[in-house]
Design a protein around this motif. Structure first.
Motif, short mmCIF file in Angstrom:
data_model
loop_
_atom_site.label_atom_id
_atom_site.label_comp_id
_atom_site.label_asym_id
_atom_site.label_seq_id
_atom_site.Cartn_x
_atom_site.Cartn_y
_atom_site.Cartn_z
N SER A 1 -68.49 -11.66 41.99
CA SER A 1 -67.91 -10.97 43.02
C SER A 1 -66.53 -10.62 42.82
CB SER A 1 -67.79 -12.13 44.31
OG SER A 1 -67.24 -13.04 44.02
N PHE A 2 -65.93 -9.55 43.58
CA PHE A 2 -64.44 -9.32 43.63
C PHE A 2 -63.96 -9.21 44.60
CE2 PHE A 2 -67.24 -7.09 40.45
CZ PHE A 2 -66.53 -7.29 39.32
N HIS A 3 -62.80 -10.21 44.92
CA HIS A 3 -62.19 -10.44 46.11
C HIS A 3 -61.20 -9.55 46.04
CE1 HIS A 3 -64.64 -14.04 45.62
NE2 HIS A 3 -64.65 -14.20 47.02
N LEU A 4 -60.90 -8.22 46.62
CA LEU A 4 -60.18 -7.20 46.48
C LEU A 4 -58.89 -7.64 47.20
CD1 LEU A 4 -62.54 -4.24 47.61
CD2 LEU A 4 -62.08 -5.17 45.08
N ASN A 5 -57.63 -7.42 46.30
CA ASN A 5 -56.54 -7.66 46.88
C ASN A 5 -55.91 -9.02 47.34
OD1 ASN A 5 -55.35 -4.96 46.12
ND2 ASN A 5 -56.50 -4.37 47.97
N ALA A 6 -56.89 -9.87 46.74
CA ALA A 6 -56.72 -11.58 47.15
C ALA A 6 -55.60 -12.09 46.95
CB ALA A 6 -58.10 -12.28 46.90
N SER A 7 -54.86 -12.82 47.68
CA SER A 7 -53.65 -13.53 47.49
C SER A 7 -53.68 -14.95 46.90
CB SER A 7 -52.43 -13.63 48.62
OG SER A 7 -53.53 -14.10 49.57
N GLU A 8 -55.27 -15.54 46.92
CA GLU A 8 -55.51 -16.74 46.55
C GLU A 8 -56.69 -16.50 45.28
OE1 GLU A 8 -56.69 -19.39 49.79
OE2 GLU A 8 -55.24 -18.37 51.09
N GLU A 9 -56.79 -17.66 44.84
CA GLU A 9 -57.85 -17.78 43.67
C GLU A 9 -59.29 -17.97 44.23
OE1 GLU A 9 -57.88 -17.27 40.47
OE2 GLU A 9 -55.88 -16.24 40.96
N TRP A 10 -60.19 -17.40 44.17
CA TRP A 10 -61.53 -17.63 44.74
C TRP A 10 -62.58 -17.78 43.56
CZ3 TRP A 10 -61.81 -18.88 49.56
CH2 TRP A 10 -60.65 -18.25 50.34
N ASN A 11 -63.68 -18.58 43.59
CA ASN A 11 -64.85 -18.45 42.82
C ASN A 11 -65.33 -17.12 42.69
OD1 ASN A 11 -67.01 -19.24 40.75
ND2 ASN A 11 -68.05 -19.45 42.49
N GLU A 12 -65.18 -16.26 41.59
CA GLU A 12 -65.77 -15.07 41.62
C GLU A 12 -67.04 -15.09 40.48
OE1 GLU A 12 -62.69 -12.06 40.76
OE2 GLU A 12 -62.29 -12.02 42.87
N ASN A 13 -67.51 -16.32 39.95
CA ASN A 13 -68.83 -16.38 39.24
C ASN A 13 -69.64 -16.90 40.01
OD1 ASN A 13 -67.60 -15.18 36.75
ND2 ASN A 13 -66.51 -17.13 36.59
#
Length: 180
Positions: free
Chosen positions: A35-47
């Motif tokens: 997943s791609f969290h567009l312009n996120a200011s926090e860290e998210w699990n993208e796997n």
């Protein structure tokens, strides 16, 4: 009571191995991946690793009806499960390049998430784009910012997010099972 990831994977494996090669639609194994969290200011699990199945009913028209079920690690790194259906229209198809095609549509589903309503199932709908060949492809879905805001509690909001793109790899099991 929530289903475990191991039990979900076992059910998907049974579904894949018990399908007769002569069914009229197309069965695909789905691997959830990124997943791609567009312009996120926090860290998210993208796997967002996980497995699923997708069945496309046989159709003579450019419209395709699909049912699907998936289990994967979500943006908060929790186990998430969804099941639903989609209506897609073929935008481009060619017999060249092993049946290259592009489809676009919408998927409606029921999903569970630990961080949404205490893991109770909730409905959703997302636009979807599929690009592939007769043997494999990629599903892409987009969750716009407004949907992110409505979906998550205020404490989960990321002020920077403008949307989330999800990518899945799919392998057409029907083409592997077909006797040529």
């Amino acid at each position: 009571m929530s289903i475990s990831c191991r039990a979900f994977a076992g059910c998907l494996f049974l579904a894949l191995t018990s399908v007769a090669p002569a069914h009229s639609g197309e069965l695909s194994a789905v691997i959830n991946g990124k997943s791609f969290h567009l312009n996120a200011s926090e860290e998210w699990n993208e796997n967002n690793l996980g497995v699923g199945v997708e069945y496309q009913f046989a159709s003579e028209s450019r419209w395709k009806t699909i049912v699907m079920a998936n289990g994967f690690r979500d943006s908060s790194n929790n186990s998430t499960f969804m099941a639903g259906a989609g209506l897609h229209r073929n935008l481009f198809a060619s017999e060249r390049l092993q049946g290259f095609y592009i489809d676009a549509g919408i998927n409606a589903f029921v999903m569970t998430r630990d961080d949404v309503d205490d893991n109770r199932p909730f409905p959703g709908a997302l636009p979807s784009l599929t690009i592939g060949t007769r043997h494999m492809g990629f599903n892409l879905s987009y969750l716009p910012r407004k949907a992110v805001e409505k979906l998550y509690d205020a404490h989960m909001a990321d002020e920077g997010i403008t949307g989330i793109i999800y990518v899945q790899f799919k392998l057409n099991v029907s083409s592997l099972l077909a006797a040529d």
